[in-house]
Design a protein around this motif. Structure first.
Motif, mmCIF file in Angstrom:
data_model
loop_
_atom_site.group_PDB
_atom_site.id
_atom_site.type_symbol
_atom_site.label_atom_id
_atom_site.label_comp_id
_atom_site.label_asym_id
_atom_site.label_seq_id
_atom_site.Cartn_x
_atom_site.Cartn_y
_atom_site.Cartn_z
ATOM 1 N N VAL A 151 1.583 6.353 8.222
ATOM 2 C CA VAL A 151 1.682 6.995 6.925
ATOM 3 C C VAL A 151 2.680 8.144 7.054
ATOM 4 N N ASN A 152 3.214 8.571 5.925
ATOM 5 C CA ASN A 152 4.219 9.630 5.924
ATOM 6 C C ASN A 152 3.882 10.608 4.809
ATOM 7 N N ALA A 153 3.153 11.666 5.148
ATOM 8 C CA ALA A 153 2.702 12.625 4.139
ATOM 9 C C ALA A 153 3.872 13.297 3.439
ATOM 10 N N ARG A 154 4.974 13.476 4.143
ATOM 11 C CA ARG A 154 6.205 14.026 3.565
ATOM 12 C C ARG A 154 7.305 12.999 3.766
ATOM 13 N N TRP A 155 7.874 12.527 2.663
ATOM 14 C CA TRP A 155 8.805 11.398 2.749
ATOM 15 C C TRP A 155 9.863 11.554 1.664
ATOM 16 N N ASN A 156 11.098 11.726 2.078
ATOM 17 C CA ASN A 156 12.219 11.885 1.155
ATOM 18 C C ASN A 156 12.565 10.541 0.540
ATOM 19 N N TYR B 240 0.849 -1.189 0.000
ATOM 20 C CA TYR B 240 0.000 0.000 0.000
ATOM 21 C C TYR B 240 0.891 1.248 0.000
ATOM 22 N N THR B 241 0.366 2.337 -0.520
ATOM 23 C CA THR B 241 1.123 3.580 -0.534
ATOM 24 C C THR B 241 1.163 4.164 0.874
ATOM 25 N N GLN B 242 2.366 4.305 1.398
ATOM 26 C CA GLN B 242 2.555 4.837 2.748
ATOM 27 C C GLN B 242 2.812 6.347 2.723
ATOM 28 N N LEU C 278 3.360 -4.292 3.259
ATOM 29 C CA LEU C 278 4.526 -3.425 3.109
ATOM 30 C C LEU C 278 4.078 -2.052 2.620
ATOM 31 N N GLY C 279 4.521 -0.995 3.318
ATOM 32 C CA GLY C 279 4.243 0.366 2.885
ATOM 33 C C GLY C 279 5.230 0.778 1.805
ATOM 34 N N ILE C 280 4.718 1.366 0.725
ATOM 35 C CA ILE C 280 5.541 1.712 -0.434
ATOM 36 C C ILE C 280 5.600 3.226 -0.618
ATOM 37 N N HIS C 281 6.774 3.713 -1.000
ATOM 38 C CA HIS C 281 6.933 5.131 -1.329
ATOM 39 C C HIS C 281 6.296 5.387 -2.688
ATOM 40 N N ALA D 284 6.253 -2.429 -7.207
ATOM 41 C CA ALA D 284 7.326 -2.026 -6.301
ATOM 42 C C ALA D 284 7.313 -2.886 -5.040
ATOM 43 N N GLY D 285 6.107 -3.204 -4.555
ATOM 44 C CA GLY D 285 6.003 -4.062 -3.381
ATOM 45 C C GLY D 285 6.553 -5.450 -3.643
ATOM 46 N N ALA D 286 6.256 -5.996 -4.818
ATOM 47 C CA ALA D 286 6.757 -7.333 -5.164
ATOM 48 C C ALA D 286 8.281 -7.353 -5.207
ATOM 49 N N LEU D 287 8.878 -6.313 -5.809
ATOM 50 C CA LEU D 287 10.341 -6.261 -5.889
ATOM 51 C C LEU D 287 10.963 -6.189 -4.501
ATOM 52 N N ARG D 288 10.374 -5.386 -3.635
ATOM 53 C CA ARG D 288 10.929 -5.243 -2.290
ATOM 54 C C ARG D 288 10.714 -6.507 -1.447
ATOM 55 N N LEU D 289 9.552 -7.100 -1.570
ATOM 56 C CA LEU D 289 9.281 -8.319 -0.804
ATOM 57 C C LEU D 289 10.188 -9.462 -1.226
#
Length: 344
Positions: free
Chosen positions: A329-334, A78-80, A107-110, A308-313
Motif C-alpha cells: 500500500v502507498n499512504a502517500r502517492w503522487n 483495490y485501492t492501493q 491490480l492496485g488503484i490510485h 478504473a481497474g477495468a480500464l487499466r486491465l
C-alpha cells in the motif's frame, strides 16, 4: 471482463462489480460517519477495524445484487493509496487473497485516479482530453487528463484542501462532523452580502489554491460578532461563496490556459450545489462543458475503483494480468507518478 472493486482508503467501505460489456452491475457502501462523529474526526485504528468487519459482507451483498457468483469474477481492483495505511491494508490484503485463491488478476488503484475517472461512469461522459478539478477533504488539484495514466498537474493547494477548510470552518460554527455538508445546508439560510471574506490566491497568476487563511478570516469574523443562528448562516454562506469563487475562477483559468473545453469535477466537494451551479453557468458562457459524477459517486466508493481497474486491465498485455502473490500500500502517492498502462 467482470471486475470487483474494493475501496477502503479512509472511513467508507465501498464494494462494486463493473462489467466491461454491461457496465456497473452493483455497488454497496458503508459509511463510518456515525462512529467517528463521536470523536470529531476519523480515528484511523477504528476505521481499519470497521473495514475488516464490513468488507466480506459487502462483497456478498454486491454479488447477490448483481446475481453473480465468486467464480464469475475475472479480476480484482483495490485501492492501493493514498489514504490511511491501516485502512488501505484491509482492502489490499483481502483483494490479494481473493486474487490468489480464485487465480485471477489483481491490480492496485490510485484513489485519486478513481475519483478523476468517475464522471466517465455517467451519461453523457467527457472525452479525452479534459481538465479535472479534484476537490475533496484531502485534495484540491487541477489536472490535465489526456488519457488513462496520462496526467499533468496544473495546480494544487499549498495548505488546506477545500473539503478540509469546509470541515474546519464548520467546527468553528459549532456544526458536527463531518461538517462540510452541514455547512452547505446552513448556508442556504444565509443572507448574501452580510459578510465579505477574502478570495485567497485568486489573482496569484498561477493555478494553485490556499484555503487556510480563509478559515482564519472566518474565525476573526466570529470573534467580532454576537453569534446568532442567522449570523452563523450568513458566515456559512460567505465562506461557501469565497471557496466557490476561487474554485470556479481557477478552473476556468485552467481551461483558458490549455485551450480545452471540457471540465470534470470529482471528489466530495463536487456535490456542492452552489459550486455546480456557478461552474456550469460560467463555463457555458465560455462555450465549455462541465461534467460531474452522480452524487452517489462523489464520495469514496467502490464503483470508481472497479471502473478504473477495468480500464487499466483492458490496456494491459494479457501476460501482465497475473494473480497477486504479494501486495503493498502507498499512504502517500503522487498521481503523476502513476505508470501509463500499455496496450497489447
Amino acid at each position: 471482463m467482470l471486475v470487483l472493486g474494493i475501496e477502503t482508503s479512509c472511513d467508507e467501505t465501498g464494494i462494486a462489480l463493473f462489467d466491461t460489456e454491461r457496465g456497473l452491475l452493483s455497488h454497496t457502501l458503508y459509511s463510518q460517519i456515525a462512529m467517528h462523529s463521536e470523536y470529531g474526526g476519523v480515528v484511523p485504528e477504528l476505521a481499519s477495524r470497521d473495514h475488516i468487519r464490513r468488507v466480506l459482507p459487502l462483497i456478498r451483498q454486491a454479488l447477490h445484487s448483481a446475481r453473480c457468483e465468486l467464480r464469475d469474477i475475472n479480476a480484482i481492483a483495490y485501492t492501493q493509496g493514498p489514504g490511511l495505511a491501516g485502512a488501505l491494508l484491509v482492502g489490499a490484503s483481502i483483494g490479494a487473497a481473493m486474487s490468489f485463491a480464485l487465480n485471477i488478476p489483481a491490480l492496485g488503484i490510485h484513489h485519486l485516479e478513481g475519483h478523476l475517472l468517475s464522471p466517465l461512469l455517467s451519461t453523457p461522459a467527457p472525452r479525452f482530453p479534459f481538465i479535472a478539478l479534484l476537490v475533496s477533504g484531502g485534495h484540491t488539484q487541477l489536472m490535465q487528463v489526456d488519457a488513462v495514466g496520462h496526467y499533468k498537474l496544473l495546480g494544487e493547494t499549498v495548505d488546506d484542501a477545500a473539503g478540509e477548510a469546509f470541515d474546519k470552518t464548520a467546527k468553528l460554527l459549532g456544526l458536527g462532523y463531518p461538517g462540510g455538508a452541514a455547512l452547505s445546508q446552513l448556508a442556504r439560510q444565509g443572507r448574501p452580502g452580510k459578510f465579505k471574506l477574502p478570495r485567497p490566491m485568486l489573482n496569484s497568476g498561477d493555478l494553485n489554491f490556499s484555503f487556510s487563511g480563509l478559515k482564519t478570516a472566518v474565525l476573526t469574523v466570529i470573534n467580532k460578532q454576537e453569534i446568532t443562528d442567522q449570523i452563523r448562516a450568513d458566515i456559512a454562506l460567505a465562506f461557501q461563496e469565497a471557496v466557490v469563487d476561487v474554485l470556479t475562477e481557477k478552473s476556468l483559468a485552467a481551461l483558458a490556459q490549455t485551450g480545452l473545453k471540457q471540465l470534470v469535477v470529482a471528489g466530495g466537494v463536487g456535490a456542492n450545489e452552489q459550486l455546480r451551479r456557478n461552474l456550469s453557468g460560467k463555463a457555458a458562457a465560455k462555450s465549455a462543458t462541465v461534467f460531474y459524477p452522480e452524487l452517489e459517486f462523489c464520495t469514496d466508493n467502490g464503483a470508481m475503483i472497479a471502473f478504473a481497474g477495468a480500464l487499466r486491465l483492458q490496456a494491459m498485455p494479457e501476460a501482465a494480468r497475473q494473480p497477486a502473490h504479494s501486495f503493498t500500500v502507498n499512504a502517500r502517492w503522487n498521481l503523476e507518478m502513476l505508470e501509463t498502462p500499455e496496450a497489447d
